[in-house]
Design an enzyme around this catalytic site. Sequence first.
Site, mmCIF file in Angstrom:
data_model
loop_
_atom_site.group_PDB
_atom_site.id
_atom_site.type_symbol
_atom_site.label_atom_id
_atom_site.label_comp_id
_atom_site.label_asym_id
_atom_site.label_seq_id
_atom_site.Cartn_x
_atom_site.Cartn_y
_atom_site.Cartn_z
ATOM 1 N N ARG A 67 0.822 -1.217 0.000
ATOM 2 C CA ARG A 67 0.000 0.000 0.000
ATOM 3 C C ARG A 67 0.848 1.255 0.000
ATOM 4 O O ARG A 67 0.449 2.290 -0.543
ATOM 5 C CB ARG A 67 -0.971 -0.030 1.190
ATOM 6 N N GLU A 86 0.610 -6.530 13.283
ATOM 7 C CA GLU A 86 -0.602 -6.745 14.076
ATOM 8 C C GLU A 86 -1.184 -8.135 13.778
ATOM 9 O O GLU A 86 -1.786 -8.757 14.638
ATOM 10 C CB GLU A 86 -1.629 -5.653 13.705
HETATM 11 O O1 LIG Z 1 2.824 -0.625 12.047
HETATM 12 P P1 LIG Z 1 2.742 -2.073 11.652
HETATM 13 O O2 LIG Z 1 2.169 -2.940 12.729
HETATM 14 O O3 LIG Z 1 4.038 -2.604 11.140
HETATM 15 O O4 LIG Z 1 1.672 -2.180 10.479
HETATM 16 C C1 LIG Z 1 1.606 -1.310 9.402
HETATM 17 C C2 LIG Z 1 1.852 -2.013 8.106
HETATM 18 O O5 LIG Z 1 0.885 -3.050 7.904
HETATM 19 C C3 LIG Z 1 0.362 -2.938 6.596
HETATM 20 O O6 LIG Z 1 1.131 -3.624 5.665
HETATM 21 P P2 LIG Z 1 1.015 -5.166 5.279
HETATM 22 O O7 LIG Z 1 2.291 -5.829 5.714
HETATM 23 O O8 LIG Z 1 -0.274 -5.723 5.755
HETATM 24 O O9 LIG Z 1 1.140 -5.170 3.712
HETATM 25 P P3 LIG Z 1 0.322 -4.672 2.423
HETATM 26 O O10 LIG Z 1 0.589 -3.200 2.282
HETATM 27 O O11 LIG Z 1 0.981 -5.475 1.376
HETATM 28 O O12 LIG Z 1 -1.150 -4.966 2.599
HETATM 29 C C4 LIG Z 1 0.426 -1.455 6.329
HETATM 30 O O13 LIG Z 1 0.365 -1.166 4.944
HETATM 31 C C5 LIG Z 1 1.732 -1.070 6.948
HETATM 32 O O14 LIG Z 1 2.822 -1.253 6.073
HETATM 33 N N1 LIG Z 2 -5.646 -2.453 11.404
HETATM 34 C C1 LIG Z 2 -4.959 -2.288 10.265
HETATM 35 N N2 LIG Z 2 -5.584 -1.854 9.159
HETATM 36 C C2 LIG Z 2 -4.897 -1.685 8.002
HETATM 37 N N3 LIG Z 2 -3.593 -1.931 7.887
HETATM 38 C C3 LIG Z 2 -2.943 -2.373 8.964
HETATM 39 N N4 LIG Z 2 -1.649 -2.698 9.147
HETATM 40 C C4 LIG Z 2 -1.504 -3.104 10.410
HETATM 41 N N5 LIG Z 2 -2.658 -3.032 11.088
HETATM 42 C C5 LIG Z 2 -3.581 -2.572 10.188
#
Ligand SMILES: O=P(O)(O)OC[C@H]1O[C@H](OP(=O)(O)OP(=O)(O)O)[C@H](O)[C@@H]1O
Ligand SMILES: Nc1ncnc2[nH]cnc12
Length: 179
Positions: free
Chosen positions: A67, A104
Amino acid sequence: MPSLDEVLKTLIRDIPDYPQPGVMFKDITPLLADHAGFTQVVDALAASGRDSLGQTVVDKVVGIEARGFILAAPVALALGAGFVPVRKKGKLPAATFEASYDLEYGQATIEVHQDAFDPGDRVLVIDDVLATGGTVEACLGLIRRCGATVAASAVLLELSFLPGRERLAGERIDALLTV
Ligand SMILES: O=P(O)(O)OC[C@H]1O[C@H](OP(=O)(O)OP(=O)(O)O)[C@H](O)[C@@H]1O
Ligand SMILES: Nc1ncnc2[nH]cnc12
C-alpha cells in the site's frame, strides 16, 4: 472542498475481523478510488518532504510494499524526488539488505537494494498505516544501513490504540489522521 480530516474519515473504511478475528482493518481503497481525495492526501503527504518555504528537502521517497507504493510514487513525483521501493522478501533482483518484524496480524521480512541510495541522500518514508510500528522501524533501519539519512516518515493513519508512536519515539513520524 471537504477538509483533509473529513476526506480521511469518510473515505477510509473499517472492515472488522480482517484478515483475522479481532483486527479492525483500515481499508484505503475507497480513498484511492476518489480522485479529489487521493489528490488531497498526496499533497498533504508531500508536505513532509518540504521546508517552511515549500522547497523540497528530500532526494528520495521510499514506499513500503504494497500500500505504501501507491502513495509514495505520486508523492515522489510531486516533490521532484526519486522513488525507492522497499519490498517484501524475494522480490528485488539485485543485492539487498533485509529486516524481519512482527505485524498486528503476522510476520514479515522486507528488503531494499543495497545501492538504492546515493551517499548522503535524504529520505522521506511513506506508508498508509502506522499500527505497531514494526514496519516503519524495520524500514528506517534498512535506509540507515544503506548509508542514507531519514528526514521524516509520513502515514495517512496512525492507530493510537497500538504502540507504534512509542516504539518510534525520537523519530519524526507525521500522521495525517490519528484514530
Ligand atoms: O505498524 P505495523 O504494525 O508494522 O503495520 C503497518 C503495516 O501493515 C500494513 O502492511 P502489510 O504488511 O499488511 O502489507 P500490504 O501493504 O501489502 O497490505 C500497512 O500497509 C503497513 O505497512
Ligand atoms: N488495522 C490495520 N488496518 C490496516 N492496515 C494495517 N496494518 C496493520 N494493522 C492494520
